[in-house]
Scaffold this motif. Structure first.
Motif, PDB file in Angstrom:
ATOM      1  N   UNK A  54      -8.644  10.519  67.012  1.00  0.00           N
ATOM      2  CA  UNK A  54      -9.891  11.305  66.916  1.00  0.00           C
ATOM      3  C   UNK A  54      -9.571  12.793  66.750  1.00  0.00           C
ATOM      4  N   UNK A  55      -8.637  13.271  67.564  1.00  0.00           N
ATOM      5  CA  UNK A  55      -8.300  14.695  67.541  1.00  0.00           C
ATOM      6  C   UNK A  55      -7.523  15.090  66.290  1.00  0.00           C
ATOM      7  N   UNK A  63      -6.018  15.446  54.327  1.00  0.00           N
ATOM      8  CA  UNK A  63      -4.906  14.931  53.532  1.00  0.00           C
ATOM      9  C   UNK A  63      -5.312  13.666  52.753  1.00  0.00           C
ATOM     10  N   UNK A  64      -6.601  13.310  52.836  1.00  0.00           N
ATOM     11  CA  UNK A  64      -7.088  12.144  52.100  1.00  0.00           C
ATOM     12  C   UNK A  64      -6.800  10.826  52.774  1.00  0.00           C
ATOM     13  N   UNK A  65      -6.606  10.854  54.100  1.00  0.00           N
ATOM     14  CA  UNK A  65      -6.255   9.642  54.843  1.00  0.00           C
ATOM     15  C   UNK A  65      -7.386   9.278  55.804  1.00  0.00           C
ATOM     16  N   UNK A  66      -7.914   8.060  55.663  1.00  0.00           N
ATOM     17  CA  UNK A  66      -8.934   7.539  56.576  1.00  0.00           C
ATOM     18  C   UNK A  66      -8.235   6.794  57.713  1.00  0.00           C
ATOM     19  N   UNK A  67      -8.963   6.495  58.783  1.00  0.00           N
ATOM     20  CA  UNK A  67      -8.413   5.762  59.933  1.00  0.00           C
ATOM     21  C   UNK A  67      -9.340   4.607  60.286  1.00  0.00           C
ATOM     22  N   UNK A  68      -8.741   3.435  60.522  1.00  0.00           N
ATOM     23  CA  UNK A  68      -9.453   2.260  61.013  1.00  0.00           C
ATOM     24  C   UNK A  68      -8.707   1.717  62.223  1.00  0.00           C
ATOM     25  N   UNK A  80     -19.408   0.796  73.099  1.00  0.00           N
ATOM     26  CA  UNK A  80     -19.320   1.540  74.369  1.00  0.00           C
ATOM     27  C   UNK A  80     -18.104   2.454  74.371  1.00  0.00           C
ATOM     28  N   UNK A  81     -16.968   1.939  73.877  1.00  0.00           N
ATOM     29  CA  UNK A  81     -15.718   2.713  73.794  1.00  0.00           C
ATOM     30  C   UNK A  81     -15.915   3.919  72.873  1.00  0.00           C
ATOM     31  N   UNK A  82     -16.464   3.676  71.686  1.00  0.00           N
ATOM     32  CA  UNK A  82     -16.713   4.747  70.713  1.00  0.00           C
ATOM     33  C   UNK A  82     -17.592   5.840  71.320  1.00  0.00           C
ATOM     34  N   UNK A  83     -18.687   5.427  71.965  1.00  0.00           N
ATOM     35  CA  UNK A  83     -19.632   6.388  72.512  1.00  0.00           C
ATOM     36  C   UNK A  83     -19.042   7.149  73.698  1.00  0.00           C
ATOM     37  N   UNK A  84     -18.297   6.456  74.549  1.00  0.00           N
ATOM     38  CA  UNK A  84     -17.705   7.098  75.723  1.00  0.00           C
ATOM     39  C   UNK A  84     -16.649   8.137  75.340  1.00  0.00           C
ATOM     40  N   UNK A  85     -15.915   7.873  74.261  1.00  0.00           N
ATOM     41  CA  UNK A  85     -14.806   8.752  73.870  1.00  0.00           C
ATOM     42  C   UNK A  85     -15.128   9.640  72.669  1.00  0.00           C
ATOM     43  N   UNK A  87     -15.556   8.779  69.520  1.00  0.00           N
ATOM     44  CA  UNK A  87     -14.719   8.384  68.383  1.00  0.00           C
ATOM     45  C   UNK A  87     -15.558   8.373  67.101  1.00  0.00           C
ATOM     46  N   UNK A  88     -15.008   8.950  66.045  1.00  0.00           N
ATOM     47  CA  UNK A  88     -15.780   9.121  64.811  1.00  0.00           C
ATOM     48  C   UNK A  88     -15.181   8.373  63.627  1.00  0.00           C
ATOM     49  N   UNK A  89     -14.320   7.417  63.891  1.00  0.00           N
ATOM     50  CA  UNK A  89     -13.772   6.560  62.834  1.00  0.00           C
ATOM     51  C   UNK A  89     -14.120   5.120  63.192  1.00  0.00           C
ATOM     52  N   UNK A  90     -14.148   4.231  62.200  1.00  0.00           N
ATOM     53  CA  UNK A  90     -14.555   2.850  62.469  1.00  0.00           C
ATOM     54  C   UNK A  90     -13.593   2.101  63.398  1.00  0.00           C
ATOM     55  N   UNK A  91     -14.181   1.409  64.366  1.00  0.00           N
ATOM     56  CA  UNK A  91     -13.463   0.477  65.233  1.00  0.00           C
ATOM     57  C   UNK A  91     -13.930  -0.907  64.824  1.00  0.00           C
ATOM     58  N   UNK A  92     -12.980  -1.769  64.492  1.00  0.00           N
ATOM     59  CA  UNK A  92     -13.315  -3.082  63.954  1.00  0.00           C
ATOM     60  C   UNK A  92     -12.962  -4.197  64.929  1.00  0.00           C
ATOM     61  N   UNK A  93     -13.781  -5.233  64.921  1.00  0.00           N
ATOM     62  CA  UNK A  93     -13.676  -6.347  65.855  1.00  0.00           C
ATOM     63  C   UNK A  93     -13.028  -7.566  65.197  1.00  0.00           C
ATOM     64  N   UNK A  94     -11.946  -8.059  65.792  1.00  0.00           N
ATOM     65  CA  UNK A  94     -11.245  -9.255  65.301  1.00  0.00           C
ATOM     66  C   UNK A  94     -11.038 -10.234  66.465  1.00  0.00           C
ATOM     67  N   UNK A  95     -12.147 -10.787  67.025  1.00  0.00           N
ATOM     68  CA  UNK A  95     -12.012 -11.645  68.202  1.00  0.00           C
ATOM     69  C   UNK A  95     -11.229 -12.925  67.954  1.00  0.00           C
ATOM     70  N   UNK A  96     -11.218 -13.414  66.708  1.00  0.00           N
ATOM     71  CA  UNK A  96     -10.456 -14.625  66.388  1.00  0.00           C
ATOM     72  C   UNK A  96      -8.978 -14.319  66.126  1.00  0.00           C
ATOM     73  N   UNK A  97      -8.643 -13.043  66.075  1.00  0.00           N
ATOM     74  CA  UNK A  97      -7.270 -12.560  65.889  1.00  0.00           C
ATOM     75  C   UNK A  97      -6.670 -12.993  64.543  1.00  0.00           C
TER      76      UNK A  97
END
Length: 154
Positions: A54-55, A63-68, A80-85, A87-97
């Motif tokens: 985030x920082x 530099x033209x680099x995105x973060x996921x 909840x994590x995004x809002x608490x911290x 965070x301004x980049x996408x956090x993606x969910x992979x529960x099935x791994x």
């Protein structure tokens, strides 16, 4: 467990973000993207790593680099994590791994001297054509983002 190497084509994916909206790696074609895998939202190490990204986001973006960020957490926990911290980049969910496994970021690892199965903290830089530029496994949560920025000269 297979691991990705520089030059490999990054396995494509579409995963829900913290708001349940689908995000695909293909959405980022034409620009570089950091895809990092972490074990669990709101834990100390994962929070430190996410806040370091985030920082560093403005410098990476310049530099033209995105973060996921990708973890097995469900979207509601990611929100909840995004809002608490703030965070301004996408956090993606992979529960099935499935994506974690395809990228070699899920499997056996050593934790506190024991072999366990879980998320292997890993970071990748994908180039504009979708090829792996950097593949790092078993990275440390603390100091990793600064080291990555030095390596990318960002």
């Amino acid at each position: 467990m297979s691991r990705l190497e520089p030059g490999d084509t990054a396995p494509d994916f579409t995963l829900p973000d913290a708001d349940g909206k689908p995000v695909s790696l293909a959405d980022y074609r034409g620009r570089r993207v950091v895809v990092y895998f972490y074990p669990a939202a709101s834990t100390p190490g994962c929070t430190k790593q996410a806040c370091d990204f985030r920082d560093s986001l403005s410098a990476l973006d310049a530099a033209g680099i995105a973060v996921l960020g990708v973890s097995p957490d469900k979207p509601a926990k990611l929100a909840r994590f995004r809002d608490a911290e703030g965070l301004t980049f996408p956090l993606l969910s992979d529960p099935d791994r499935e994506v974690l496994t395809a990228w070699g970021a899920f499997g056996e690892k050593t934790m506190y001297g024991k072999t366990v199965t879980g998320v292997i903290r890993s970071t990748f830089v994908i180039d504009a054509e979708g090829k792996v530029e950097v593949a790092q496994y078993n990275v440390r949560a603390t100091g990793h983002v600064a080291k990555l920025r030095r390596e990318l000269e960002v």
